[in-house]
Design an enzyme around this catalytic site. Structure first.
Site, PDB file in Angstrom:
ATOM      1  N   ASP A 262      10.080  10.974  -7.358  1.00  0.00           N
ATOM      2  CA  ASP A 262       9.981  10.329  -6.046  1.00  0.00           C
ATOM      3  C   ASP A 262      10.876   9.077  -6.005  1.00  0.00           C
ATOM      4  O   ASP A 262      10.420   7.982  -5.678  1.00  0.00           O
ATOM      5  CB  ASP A 262       8.518   9.964  -5.765  1.00  0.00           C
ATOM      6  CG  ASP A 262       8.247   9.691  -4.283  1.00  0.00           C
ATOM      7  OD1 ASP A 262       9.113  10.016  -3.440  1.00  0.00           O
ATOM      8  OD2 ASP A 262       7.168   9.148  -3.969  1.00  0.00           O
TER       9      ASP A 262
ATOM     10  N   ILE B 187      -2.314  -2.232  -3.297  1.00  0.00           N
ATOM     11  CA  ILE B 187      -1.839  -3.144  -4.336  1.00  0.00           C
ATOM     12  C   ILE B 187      -2.252  -4.571  -3.961  1.00  0.00           C
ATOM     13  O   ILE B 187      -1.968  -5.037  -2.852  1.00  0.00           O
ATOM     14  CB  ILE B 187      -0.305  -3.028  -4.527  1.00  0.00           C
ATOM     15  CG1 ILE B 187       0.054  -1.658  -5.125  1.00  0.00           C
ATOM     16  CG2 ILE B 187       0.226  -4.089  -5.486  1.00  0.00           C
ATOM     17  CD1 ILE B 187       0.281  -0.574  -4.186  1.00  0.00           C
TER      18      ILE B 187
ATOM     19  N   LYS C   2      -2.743  -2.364  -8.916  1.00  0.00           N
ATOM     20  CA  LYS C   2      -2.628  -1.143  -8.112  1.00  0.00           C
ATOM     21  C   LYS C   2      -3.931  -0.359  -8.267  1.00  0.00           C
ATOM     22  O   LYS C   2      -4.214   0.178  -9.339  1.00  0.00           O
ATOM     23  CB  LYS C   2      -1.431  -0.322  -8.608  1.00  0.00           C
ATOM     24  CG  LYS C   2      -1.261   1.013  -7.892  1.00  0.00           C
ATOM     25  CD  LYS C   2       0.063   1.674  -8.268  1.00  0.00           C
ATOM     26  CE  LYS C   2       0.214   3.015  -7.581  1.00  0.00           C
ATOM     27  NZ  LYS C   2       1.530   3.629  -7.768  1.00  0.00           N
TER      28      LYS C   2
ATOM     29  N   SER D 271       0.854  -1.188   0.000  1.00  0.00           N
ATOM     30  CA  SER D 271       0.000   0.000   0.000  1.00  0.00           C
ATOM     31  C   SER D 271       0.882   1.227   0.000  1.00  0.00           C
ATOM     32  O   SER D 271       2.039   1.197   0.449  1.00  0.00           O
ATOM     33  CB  SER D 271      -0.937   0.000   1.200  1.00  0.00           C
ATOM     34  OG  SER D 271      -0.198  -0.134   2.374  1.00  0.00           O
TER      35      SER D 271
HETATM   36  N1  LIG Z   1       4.212  -4.696  -9.264  1.00  0.00           N
HETATM   37  C1  LIG Z   1       4.351  -4.931  -7.957  1.00  0.00           C
HETATM   38  N2  LIG Z   1       4.742  -6.139  -7.494  1.00  0.00           N
HETATM   39  C2  LIG Z   1       4.892  -6.358  -6.174  1.00  0.00           C
HETATM   40  N3  LIG Z   1       4.692  -5.421  -5.211  1.00  0.00           N
HETATM   41  C3  LIG Z   1       4.309  -4.185  -5.611  1.00  0.00           C
HETATM   42  C4  LIG Z   1       4.113  -3.879  -6.989  1.00  0.00           C
HETATM   43  N4  LIG Z   1       3.740  -2.581  -7.092  1.00  0.00           N
HETATM   44  C5  LIG Z   1       3.726  -2.099  -5.836  1.00  0.00           C
HETATM   45  N5  LIG Z   1       4.051  -3.046  -4.929  1.00  0.00           N
HETATM   46  C6  LIG Z   1       4.145  -2.876  -3.465  1.00  0.00           C
HETATM   47  O1  LIG Z   1       3.272  -1.824  -3.068  1.00  0.00           O
HETATM   48  C7  LIG Z   1       4.041  -0.727  -2.521  1.00  0.00           C
HETATM   49  C8  LIG Z   1       3.392   0.606  -2.903  1.00  0.00           C
HETATM   50  O2  LIG Z   1       3.393   0.752  -4.316  1.00  0.00           O
HETATM   51  P1  LIG Z   1       3.468   2.194  -5.002  1.00  0.00           P
HETATM   52  O3  LIG Z   1       4.708   2.911  -4.528  1.00  0.00           O
HETATM   53  O4  LIG Z   1       3.317   2.021  -6.473  1.00  0.00           O
HETATM   54  O5  LIG Z   1       2.167   2.887  -4.365  1.00  0.00           O
HETATM   55  P2  LIG Z   1       1.856   4.453  -4.130  1.00  0.00           P
HETATM   56  O6  LIG Z   1       0.453   4.558  -3.627  1.00  0.00           O
HETATM   57  O7  LIG Z   1       2.167   5.181  -5.397  1.00  0.00           O
HETATM   58  O8  LIG Z   1       2.922   4.799  -2.999  1.00  0.00           O
HETATM   59  P3  LIG Z   1       3.532   6.213  -2.535  1.00  0.00           P
HETATM   60  O9  LIG Z   1       2.984   6.443  -1.159  1.00  0.00           O
HETATM   61  O10 LIG Z   1       5.028   5.987  -2.542  1.00  0.00           O
HETATM   62  O11 LIG Z   1       3.121   7.233  -3.547  1.00  0.00           O
HETATM   63  C9  LIG Z   1       5.462  -0.931  -3.064  1.00  0.00           C
HETATM   64  O12 LIG Z   1       6.447  -0.341  -2.239  1.00  0.00           O
HETATM   65  C10 LIG Z   1       5.561  -2.453  -3.078  1.00  0.00           C
HETATM   66  O13 LIG Z   1       5.847  -2.940  -1.784  1.00  0.00           O
END
Ligand SMILES: Nc1ncnc2c1ncn2[C@@H]1O[C@H](COP(=O)(O)OP(=O)(O)OP(=O)(O)O)[C@@H](O)[C@H]1O
Length: 346
Positions: free
Chosen positions: A169, A59, A73, A53
């Protein structure tokens, strides 16, 4: 040390293939599937397994078939966050690089709900791998390879895409690892697109002093914090912090005492950049992650990595190297990276 990056110029062949320039509109997106919400529910078995998350999303594990896994996601439903989803979708549709997470499909209701179906990276993110006690300690060779692959992903978006992209980021939780510990950059929700080197955040206007800042504590370029001007050099700053994490095993922002790694590393960074100081092996070893097996580590490689980190977090930003300069330096100074060509586990 002043000419650390510029002094080395050999004719070398990169060990990881660079795809040709991603000219706008030239990347085939035919293999990316648009899904309905019913499909999304079926793919995730009704969102039964949360695997990650972030600030804007959750996710979930998804299954394309009995054997093929993917990650879904799902962006938080809101009109404002829908724009972040669209930005990330539009960028991923244009990107194709072995070190950038691959988009397989998406759901888009064109209003406020969106989801991205991504390739699944089974080893999770780099932050967990470096800082969680439950994970196996990453060996030095894996750490060097991860830095090398990350900077190639940055080089691709900065220098080989039209229009160019600033990620905005770069941090260890946005670096995902596949089963062989190859790294893939993810999370383009803070990206800036379509300028050559610098841009003012769109939220800045002559009438408004309000600025929407991007970045994460411990990784954010102080120059960006002062000026609100996003540039490729802010990505290089984030990369420098990730390299310090890889070397030291310390968090960018300590959960214990709130100390920033760039501050902890500052005295060593000054020594590295000061050509009049002959840095001792002891001070280099003193900064290394104590959990790594020391015997297997070439101290010159550590010095190279420290030098790269020092230049990347240096200010002013104009002194920081570009991603391609760092790539070239690592290839020339860390010969063991040639093993990457085989695609085998480090
Ligand atoms: N393709 C993937 N495969 C496995 N784990 C994933 C994948 N995409 C994301 N994750 C897991 O989910 C986490 C959060 O993903 P992501 O950074 O894309 O979300 P976000 O909501 O954009 O986060 P942020 O708060 O950094 O903006 C990642 O750090 C990872 O642990």
């Amino acid at each position: 040390m002043a000419c650390f990056l510029n002094c080395v110029r050999f004719d070398v062949t990169k060990t990881i293939t660079d795809k040709p320039t991603s000219k706008e509109g030239s990347v085939a997106v035919s293999s990316v599937t648009r899904y309905s919400w019913d499909d999304v529910e079926a793919l995730t078995s009704n969102f039964s397994r949360l695997i990650g998350s972030g600030g804007y999303s959750s996710i979930y594990m998804a299954r394309l078939s009995s054997s093929a896994k993917a990650a879904l996601k799902v962006h938080v439903s809101s009109h404002r966050l829908y724009k972040i989803f669209r930005l990330e979708l539009d960028i991923l549709l244009r990107l194709q690089h072995p070190n950038i997470v691959k988009l397989l499909g998406y759901f888009d209701d064109s209003e406020e709900n969106g989801a991205l179906l991504l390739e699944y990276l089974p080893q999770g993110n780099l932050q967990e791998n470096l800082h969680s006690n439950s994970k196996q300690v990453l060996p030095w060779r894996n750490r060097v390879a991860i830095a090398f692959q990350l900077v190639q992903a940055i080089e691709h978006i900065h220098e080989k895409c039209i229009p160019q992209i600033v990620h905005g980021d770069i941090k260890s939780s946005n670096v995902l690892l596949d089963k062989n510990f190859n790294s893939k950059l993810c999370d383009f929700g803070s990206a800036k697109v379509g300028f050559s080197s610098m841009v003012q955040p769109s939220a800045i206007s002559p009438r408004s002093r309000h600025v929407t800042m991007v970045g994460s504590p411990g990784y954010t370029d102080p120059h960006y914090l002062r000026t609100g001007v996003a540039s490729k050099k802010m990505d290089m700053y984030g990369f420098g912090v990730v390299v310090l994490e890889l070397i030291s095993g310390k968090e960018a922002l300590s959960a214990g005492n709130g100390e920033m790694l760039v501050h902890v590393a500052a005295p060593l960074m000054h020594e590295i950049l000061d050509s009049s100081i002959d840095i001792t092996e002891d001070s280099v070893r003193g900064f290394l992650d104590p959990r790594m097996l020391r015997d297997s580590i070439d101290i010159d490689e550590v010095k190279t990595m420290l030098g790269v980190a020092a230049l990347c977090i240096s200010s002013p930003p104009s002194l920081r190297p570009s991603a391609s300069q760092v790539t070239e330096t690592l290839i020339q100074k860390i010969p063991s990276l040639s093993f990457l060509g085989s695609g085998k586990r480090v």
